[in-house]
Design a protein around this motif. Sequence first.
Motif, PDB file in Angstrom:
ATOM      1  N   ILE A  20       0.949  -1.031  -0.067  1.00  0.00           N
ATOM      2  CA  ILE A  20       0.063  -0.132  -0.079  1.00  0.00           C
ATOM      3  C   ILE A  20       0.880   1.236   0.093  1.00  0.00           C
ATOM      4  CG2 ILE A  20      -1.719   1.414   1.283  1.00  0.00           C
ATOM      5  CD1 ILE A  20      -2.661  -1.326   2.715  1.00  0.00           C
ATOM      6  N   ARG A  21       1.865   1.242   0.910  1.00  0.00           N
ATOM      7  CA  ARG A  21       2.619   2.547   1.010  1.00  0.00           C
ATOM      8  C   ARG A  21       3.595   2.758  -0.412  1.00  0.00           C
ATOM      9  NH1 ARG A  21       8.453   2.182   2.217  1.00  0.00           N
ATOM     10  NH2 ARG A  21       9.184   3.972   3.255  1.00  0.00           N
ATOM     11  N   ALA A  22       3.902   1.680  -1.112  1.00  0.00           N
ATOM     12  CA  ALA A  22       4.728   1.683  -2.236  1.00  0.00           C
ATOM     13  C   ALA A  22       3.545   2.275  -3.212  1.00  0.00           C
ATOM     14  CB  ALA A  22       5.355   0.569  -2.904  1.00  0.00           C
ATOM     15  N   SER A  58       3.278   6.644   6.470  1.00  0.00           N
ATOM     16  CA  SER A  58       4.634   6.743   7.284  1.00  0.00           C
ATOM     17  C   SER A  58       4.496   5.718   8.313  1.00  0.00           C
ATOM     18  CB  SER A  58       4.484   8.165   8.046  1.00  0.00           C
ATOM     19  OG  SER A  58       4.823   9.119   7.163  1.00  0.00           O
ATOM     20  N   ASN A  59       5.863   5.059   8.652  1.00  0.00           N
ATOM     21  CA  ASN A  59       5.926   3.987   9.507  1.00  0.00           C
ATOM     22  C   ASN A  59       4.772   2.982   9.585  1.00  0.00           C
ATOM     23  OD1 ASN A  59       7.179   3.435  12.059  1.00  0.00           O
ATOM     24  ND2 ASN A  59       6.514   5.175  13.189  1.00  0.00           N
ATOM     25  N   THR A  60       4.402   2.488   8.465  1.00  0.00           N
ATOM     26  CA  THR A  60       3.721   1.344   8.342  1.00  0.00           C
ATOM     27  C   THR A  60       4.468   0.294   7.499  1.00  0.00           C
ATOM     28  OG1 THR A  60       3.222   2.025   6.083  1.00  0.00           O
ATOM     29  CG2 THR A  60       1.458   2.681   7.681  1.00  0.00           C
ATOM     30  N   ILE A  61       5.641   0.331   7.087  1.00  0.00           N
ATOM     31  CA  ILE A  61       6.153  -0.578   6.150  1.00  0.00           C
ATOM     32  C   ILE A  61       6.590  -1.806   6.859  1.00  0.00           C
ATOM     33  CG2 ILE A  61       8.766  -0.088   6.437  1.00  0.00           C
ATOM     34  CD1 ILE A  61       9.172  -0.593   3.388  1.00  0.00           C
ATOM     35  N   GLN A  62       6.625  -1.703   8.364  1.00  0.00           N
ATOM     36  CA  GLN A  62       7.230  -2.675   9.211  1.00  0.00           C
ATOM     37  C   GLN A  62       5.924  -3.474   9.619  1.00  0.00           C
ATOM     38  OE1 GLN A  62       6.946   0.210  10.065  1.00  0.00           O
ATOM     39  NE2 GLN A  62       6.937   0.507  12.255  1.00  0.00           N
ATOM     40  N   LYS A  63       4.751  -3.037   9.609  1.00  0.00           N
ATOM     41  CA  LYS A  63       3.435  -3.603  10.274  1.00  0.00           C
ATOM     42  C   LYS A  63       2.861  -4.830   9.374  1.00  0.00           C
ATOM     43  CE  LYS A  63       2.463   0.651  12.758  1.00  0.00           C
ATOM     44  NZ  LYS A  63       2.247   2.057  12.531  1.00  0.00           N
ATOM     45  N   GLY A  64       2.320  -5.651  10.279  1.00  0.00           N
ATOM     46  CA  GLY A  64       1.692  -6.627   9.633  1.00  0.00           C
ATOM     47  C   GLY A  64       0.131  -6.436   9.458  1.00  0.00           C
ATOM     48  N   GLY A  65      -0.794  -7.292   8.924  1.00  0.00           N
ATOM     49  CA  GLY A  65      -1.996  -6.914   8.525  1.00  0.00           C
ATOM     50  C   GLY A  65      -2.169  -5.996   7.506  1.00  0.00           C
ATOM     51  N   THR A  66      -3.341  -5.124   7.424  1.00  0.00           N
ATOM     52  CA  THR A  66      -3.644  -4.177   6.587  1.00  0.00           C
ATOM     53  C   THR A  66      -4.280  -2.939   6.918  1.00  0.00           C
ATOM     54  OG1 THR A  66      -5.049  -3.520   4.538  1.00  0.00           O
ATOM     55  CG2 THR A  66      -5.351  -5.792   5.483  1.00  0.00           C
ATOM     56  N   ILE A  67      -3.328  -1.604   6.816  1.00  0.00           N
ATOM     57  CA  ILE A  67      -4.380  -0.252   7.490  1.00  0.00           C
ATOM     58  C   ILE A  67      -5.462  -0.165   6.853  1.00  0.00           C
ATOM     59  CG2 ILE A  67      -2.175   0.523   8.206  1.00  0.00           C
ATOM     60  CD1 ILE A  67      -2.087   1.922   5.737  1.00  0.00           C
TER      61      ILE A  67
END
Lengths: 323, 323, 323, 323
Positions: A20-22, A58-67
């Motif tokens: 998503i971030r990309a 921001s600060n989501t690349i390391q998070k599991g699941g999906t925002i």
Amino acid sequence: MKRIAVFTSGGDSPGMNACIRAVVRTAIYHGVEVYGIRRGYNGLIKGELFKMESSSVSNTIQKGGTILKSARSLDFMAPEGRRLAFEQLQKYEIEGIVAIGGNGTFTGATLFYEEYGVPIVGAPGTIDNDLYGTDFTIGYDTAVNTALDAIDKIRDTADSHERVFFVEVMGRDSGYIAMPCAIGGGAEIVLIPETKTTIPDVISTLQNGWSRSKTSFIIVVAEGDEEGNATEIAARVKEAIPQMDARVSILGHIQRGGSPTASDRLLASQIGIACVEGLLNGKKDVMAGFVNNRLVYTPFKDTITKKKIINQRFVRMVEILSV
Amino acid sequence: MKRIAVFTSGGDSPGMNACIRAVVRTAIYHGVEVYGIRRGYNGLIKGELFKMESSSVSNTIQKGGTILKSARSLDFMAPEGRRLAFEQLQKYEIEGIVAIGGNGTFTGATLFYEEYGVPIVGAPGTIDNDLYGTDFTIGYDTAVNTALDAIDKIRDTADSHERVFFVEVMGRDSGYIAMPCAIGGGAEIVLIPETKTTIPDVISTLQNGWSRSKTSFIIVVAEGDEEGNATEIAARVKEAIPQMDARVSILGHIQRGGSPTASDRLLASQIGIACVEGLLNGKKDVMAGFVNNRLVYTPFKDTITKKKIINQRFVRMVEILSV
Amino acid sequence: MKRIAVFTSGGDSPGMNACIRAVVRTAIYHGVEVYGIRRGYNGLIKGELFKMESSSVSNTIQKGGTILKSARSLDFMAPEGRRLAFEQLQKYEIEGIVAIGGNGTFTGATLFYEEYGVPIVGAPGTIDNDLYGTDFTIGYDTAVNTALDAIDKIRDTADSHERVFFVEVMGRDSGYIAMPCAIGGGAEIVLIPETKTTIPDVISTLQNGWSRSKTSFIIVVAEGDEEGNATEIAARVKEAIPQMDARVSILGHIQRGGSPTASDRLLASQIGIACVEGLLNGKKDVMAGFVNNRLVYTPFKDTITKKKIINQRFVRMVEILSV
Amino acid sequence: MKRIAVFTSGGDSPGMNACIRAVVRTAIYHGVEVYGIRRGYNGLIKGELFKMESSSVSNTIQKGGTILKSARSLDFMAPEGRRLAFEQLQKYEIEGIVAIGGNGTFTGATLFYEEYGVPIVGAPGTIDNDLYGTDFTIGYDTAVNTALDAIDKIRDTADSHERVFFVEVMGRDSGYIAMPCAIGGGAEIVLIPETKTTIPDVISTLQNGWSRSKTSFIIVVAEGDEEGNATEIAARVKEAIPQMDARVSILGHIQRGGSPTASDRLLASQIGIACVEGLLNGKKDVMAGFVNNRLVYTPFKDTITKKKIINQRFVRMVEILSV
């Protein structure tokens, strides 16, 4: 294109946020507006769209699941659902979509494209890795490492108590998760849907091992093996060898979560970029993937109907390495 | 004392190796010879003793499981088994024993002491933490962190899919593992043997949460809860709320293994030292433990018969923190 | 071939044990005896050889470091050293060797082959990944994940304190470790030997970020960057922007150790098998590797002299993703 | 009290978010409004206050760093700064404060209380554990486990290469982090500010070890040791033993970050509750802590001036366990 949207659908997998971030940042990089859609197709039907900025990820690349949350959608499988979805896209003036998910997601996407001509590029987001058109799916490497970490822990007990452990990993239709877990976990046996390992095979491997003074065993079972799940297989082996000290461990949902590995972050980021740049270059009705380290776009139809074959050299490896 | 022995018995727990290491090195430090016994009481009966040096335990402090193997022994529960065990001790001229294990281990030890007068000092090695005479058992902190790590992963999916997850952790008789997992895992509900949380309580907490727009829930269940295990409880809640999107995850054996945490290594090392120095100072028929940071030796009888009570303030915490 | 030997040499890397294990078991599987050599070429010169069985490598696949120990050898670089080494091989009747290591190891191996004709097949064991002839080296994936895990921790502080962090990762000659760490760690800038990012570039990226209200930054530096190491670069940036709140973190040796990832265990196992089967099929003076998922044997000369080029699309990714 | 505020200050530590979460939810549980203050005292001076709800802290318990950001404040050390801060509190009608931080934070708090009578209760949030009034500070257990995990990795290399490793951990004034790292990491030597281990001591322990065929060594150094930091100590030892193959590893900032351990989440949650309930019960100018498992409130003055003494039995343990 002036404005695109992105959503996640189907089972969540680690790296979806990196993707998503990309997508968001590549769109912005190319001067394209980007909207997030919450809860997959359901959210699209209901109009849960919102504008995303660079800081939204921001600060989501390391998070599991999906925002962006995920859901399976029955409504979208009906023509009425797709009509409502299309109306939302028109309302928000969305010209292209990045859909992150698996086969269910792409089945919906290709239907939608056929009916309404909406350009959709898919990203393979599933831990199962059984998608034609990419060597690896987003989340697969993390899931394998999580399962392997669990097997390492289980081996401590197997070894201390000289037991047989039947460990069930995910994989309804394939042994993609089971196979590297078996090889990397030093398992003596692996049971996967793609190969015909029978209960007598398991029994003879165990007895062969005991005769060579091996005292503990790890048997990895893909949940969809044709001989049954781990609990069933263990019971049938136990029937034949009642004195066997065996335990069953079903790894279950822990395999879906967790912070993505480096490989998954890298893959998810590359695919996110490829989805957006693909859309901008006129791609539609295709999934972005990497085959032999090269970016390829595969028609959704092929990802849905063609079968990716597990490497046969892996099957032989388990035999050699447990000698 | 000139020569002592050490063994592990019962379920393995992370930190047992750190404890063995401390026993071996403390004995050597005090000029006492030390023998390892393989496979607990079974190995003692069969004479599986071998001399250990400082290097026997090199590079083991970080390892899960037990290098001395473990087993549950029916033979030792019979007088004949204990007689054979005693003969082995005489043959090897063992004057004292460090027994690392749980209540089953200590029950055997106190019987053995009564009949043959063999000085035994016990080390509390079990992930369950339900041993009277010590605030923490060896392996407990690691087990809780392993379970919590799994819950963190599960929450990724719970949150992404807005689901209810019933997570079953170990604890047949107590909520010692469940409680910190619930608090640390941000769970909304915890079901443990020590408290009477009923199915209607679970239902009302869920409905209350939904009414406050909470979309995902973690419910931690100790396997020995009086309402049933996680699968049973989930089924009963589902009966009352059929539209609930729920999943069950049973963490199982992964909770026993893995590299011990810093706390467990420190505790195991301290207790290993205390066991040997206790033996040398005439202690017998007792378990070494730490209560309020002070070393105490508790008679095996007390560790077996008395019940350690879970801190009641924890129960209230779950309620406050899920507000 | 009736008897082969295996050793590790140069810097240790996670997965070396998985590779040794595969070598040992593949040899036994094919009815070939296998000897371990301790301490690389040094041990070969001194005759530190011992017979290995299947059980010699039990429970080692998950372990970091190398059970055969490693060392860098000056003696082997001299003709006298190689003569002594050859005498040992004759004494033990070793007909082929698997050498696990990096370029230094292979330089010695090819010299040895030229002078004495000993068949040697090499396995790429180094965290640096800068070996021509394989897409990935054994240990690389683990090292990247370890470094990335550290960067995730550092970002917690960077974010909380709104600081600039200069993180130095391994890589004297290449950015192979730095690049995925930068992309996966969400870094704003990466400095690697292969590209000319200058101090003014760093300064302008920082100022550009602050102007867009970005408050924290991660800058990943390969230790061998042409602008200096992380400490030097940070000092030079600080000179230009004295009010910058910056910290330097040098990850160092933690990147070499730890339990190998699933990918590294799988790669190491495959390569170990390929080395032995290569030897049995007459391969010599080559390294086994995987390029685009296919097994290839590359002459040692090429692995030493040819340069593997980092994928240029990665450079662009950092720019896009930090938009 | 109708309305309170919470902030974090000083170096961030894992568990601060768990503590903020507990503060917010305990306040709400008791019907008290709660405001967050960003960037510690600096934010208070500038009026960076915002109302927090239960959902403001959802899904934060597992996160490192602090969602309220942190900063060290020079302005608050001046009377003018405190005057501005007090005006903000009046403006927002804040009647009590929870301050999460270390000694610097509490020094400011007690000054503020003396001058303006604002009730403040402190939570010990620092990885250093050197705060009088609590056995453990929030973040300490996580920092120790992070450092220990790094030492486990380093030992792989130390062992493979038969090297001496000097590992520097945090601790400017104390050996609280160094000590459990040394014991849990199986170190042969530990150098901490509280004890006088000299360079000759280090040299004699090394030589003693080599004479007993020990081939690798881990030496843990607290950054504030009176003999110098790890780099300096290693250089001085190397001068005396030039043939020693030694390396230095400075763990640095990774020790501050990461997801908090179970113990830290539990401690942080308990202390967060205790801070709010303390305020509501009239506590002021004190820090909440746990001593021997009992909740105690210690005057800020004592936390600042009194020294917590490291347990002397730990010093002896390193000697016994490296025998």
